[in-house]
Design an enzyme around this catalytic site. Sequence first.
Site, mmCIF file in Angstrom:
data_model
loop_
_atom_site.group_PDB
_atom_site.id
_atom_site.type_symbol
_atom_site.label_atom_id
_atom_site.label_comp_id
_atom_site.label_asym_id
_atom_site.label_seq_id
_atom_site.Cartn_x
_atom_site.Cartn_y
_atom_site.Cartn_z
ATOM 1 N N TYR A 43 0.853 -1.126 0.121
ATOM 2 C CA TYR A 43 0.212 -0.151 0.079
ATOM 3 C C TYR A 43 0.811 0.931 -0.012
ATOM 4 O O TYR A 43 0.618 1.924 -0.428
ATOM 5 C CB TYR A 43 -0.617 0.159 1.339
ATOM 6 C CG TYR A 43 -2.396 1.262 1.382
ATOM 7 C CD1 TYR A 43 -2.183 1.344 1.104
ATOM 8 C CD2 TYR A 43 -1.658 2.908 2.251
ATOM 9 C CE1 TYR A 43 -4.172 2.086 0.639
ATOM 10 C CE2 TYR A 43 -2.206 3.643 2.412
ATOM 11 C CZ TYR A 43 -3.547 3.290 0.630
ATOM 12 O OH TYR A 43 -4.334 4.905 1.310
ATOM 13 N N ALA A 44 2.055 1.279 0.662
ATOM 14 C CA ALA A 44 3.121 2.101 0.980
ATOM 15 C C ALA A 44 4.096 2.243 -0.046
ATOM 16 O O ALA A 44 4.592 1.444 0.641
ATOM 17 C CB ALA A 44 3.148 2.668 2.097
ATOM 18 N N SER B 157 7.993 8.640 -1.536
ATOM 19 C CA SER B 157 6.986 8.222 -2.315
ATOM 20 C C SER B 157 7.074 9.447 -2.389
ATOM 21 O O SER B 157 7.392 11.199 -2.063
ATOM 22 C CB SER B 157 6.402 8.043 -0.983
ATOM 23 O OG SER B 157 4.436 9.014 -1.609
ATOM 24 N N HIS C 184 4.348 11.440 -1.808
ATOM 25 C CA HIS C 184 4.354 12.606 -1.545
ATOM 26 C C HIS C 184 5.488 13.387 -0.881
ATOM 27 O O HIS C 184 4.928 14.551 0.330
ATOM 28 C CB HIS C 184 2.467 11.464 -0.592
ATOM 29 C CG HIS C 184 1.539 11.456 -0.941
ATOM 30 N ND1 HIS C 184 0.470 12.690 -0.718
ATOM 31 C CD2 HIS C 184 1.186 9.885 -1.604
ATOM 32 C CE1 HIS C 184 -0.254 11.608 -1.910
ATOM 33 N NE2 HIS C 184 -0.093 10.584 -1.968
ATOM 34 N N ASP D 129 -3.295 13.015 -3.301
ATOM 35 C CA ASP D 129 -4.688 12.030 -3.135
ATOM 36 C C ASP D 129 -5.867 13.107 -3.034
ATOM 37 O O ASP D 129 -6.257 13.333 -1.897
ATOM 38 C CB ASP D 129 -4.827 10.866 -2.195
ATOM 39 C CG ASP D 129 -3.298 10.242 -2.555
ATOM 40 O OD1 ASP D 129 -2.880 9.955 -3.325
ATOM 41 O OD2 ASP D 129 -3.022 9.600 -1.669
ATOM 42 N N GLU E 152 -3.869 4.189 -9.826
ATOM 43 C CA GLU E 152 -4.507 5.370 -8.825
ATOM 44 C C GLU E 152 -5.318 6.353 -9.298
ATOM 45 O O GLU E 152 -4.471 7.625 -9.683
ATOM 46 C CB GLU E 152 -3.538 5.704 -8.216
ATOM 47 C CG GLU E 152 -2.893 4.685 -7.372
ATOM 48 C CD GLU E 152 -1.489 4.792 -6.036
ATOM 49 O OE1 GLU E 152 -1.506 6.403 -6.107
ATOM 50 O OE2 GLU E 152 -1.460 3.951 -4.832
ATOM 51 N N HIS F 26 -5.062 9.757 -7.429
ATOM 52 C CA HIS F 26 -3.261 9.808 -7.367
ATOM 53 C C HIS F 26 -3.084 11.340 -8.696
ATOM 54 O O HIS F 26 -2.636 10.468 -9.768
ATOM 55 C CB HIS F 26 -2.565 8.835 -7.019
ATOM 56 C CG HIS F 26 -0.921 9.734 -6.372
ATOM 57 N ND1 HIS F 26 -0.537 9.488 -4.942
ATOM 58 C CD2 HIS F 26 0.345 10.600 -7.335
ATOM 59 C CE1 HIS F 26 0.803 10.606 -5.250
ATOM 60 N NE2 HIS F 26 1.233 10.523 -6.726
#
Length: 285
Positions: free
Chosen positions: A139-140, A146, A148, A155, A198, A201
């Site tokens: 998931y991460a 990342s 992020h 997101d 995704e 995203h």
Amino acid sequence: MKKIHLAGLVLLVLIVIQVVQHADRGREKVEPMPETKLHSVQAGHNQLYRGNLLLVDQEHPVHEAGRLTDIVNVFEHPELKRGYGLMDTTIALSKRVAEKWQVLVDAAGADGIRHFVINSGYRDEEAQKELYEEKGSDYALPPGYSEHNLGLSMDIGSTEEEMGKAPEGKWLSKNAWKYGFILRYPKNKTDITGIQYEPWHFRYVGLPHSALMHEHNWTLEEYLSALKEQKTMTEAFDGVNYTVTYYPAAASGETAISVPIEGAYTVSGDNADGIIVTAQSGSGQ
């Protein structure tokens, strides 16, 4: 009978022309740019790790030099959160990107699309570490790997339904590129991005890069690869002519790049081995 057939053919041609013109609304024919006087400047080695076009993935972590200094808590800036919701009061973004997002939201609202919510934005490495340990690698991503951790990605959800079906998701898929945003992990590109589809995203890369990627159906990886191969690309949008030029970065020390003596330009590294100069001319917004 022949006259009827001829009239029908003419009508069909007019319809096709109108459809094409409608599809290209906002896009313009790239005219040859007037000769621009350039001069050579030296880009420091850290420029390789700064800018809107940084590739961040399992092999290219966020470099210390690439950490943005304008990260803000969006909840604390009412001027940056008109017409959309926040999952919680801790959502953070680059202030510059939040301003661009607000322009997009205003445009969507004019089209009747008003149910956006930001579920996640910037995460520092500590928050990324906690998410990675909680959710796992399915998931991460690990801290620093990342998007992020950049402050350029978010997101995005809808209060109506999941983004893959919501009007907000459909509007973004058609229009986000006009405001400098891209769907970072699209369908049928997992073998290139390494990340499953995704629909929520989105990443800010800026114009004209989002327009070029939209036009050619490129991911960020594909766009950077094409730039590296072609060296120069041109694009026109909203009254502005752009020239994008790729320079191989020096292994160490500074890299010589050419920039306009007059006129606007931006410089971005790719977080790997290249520096990209985007020069513009014209009087668009």
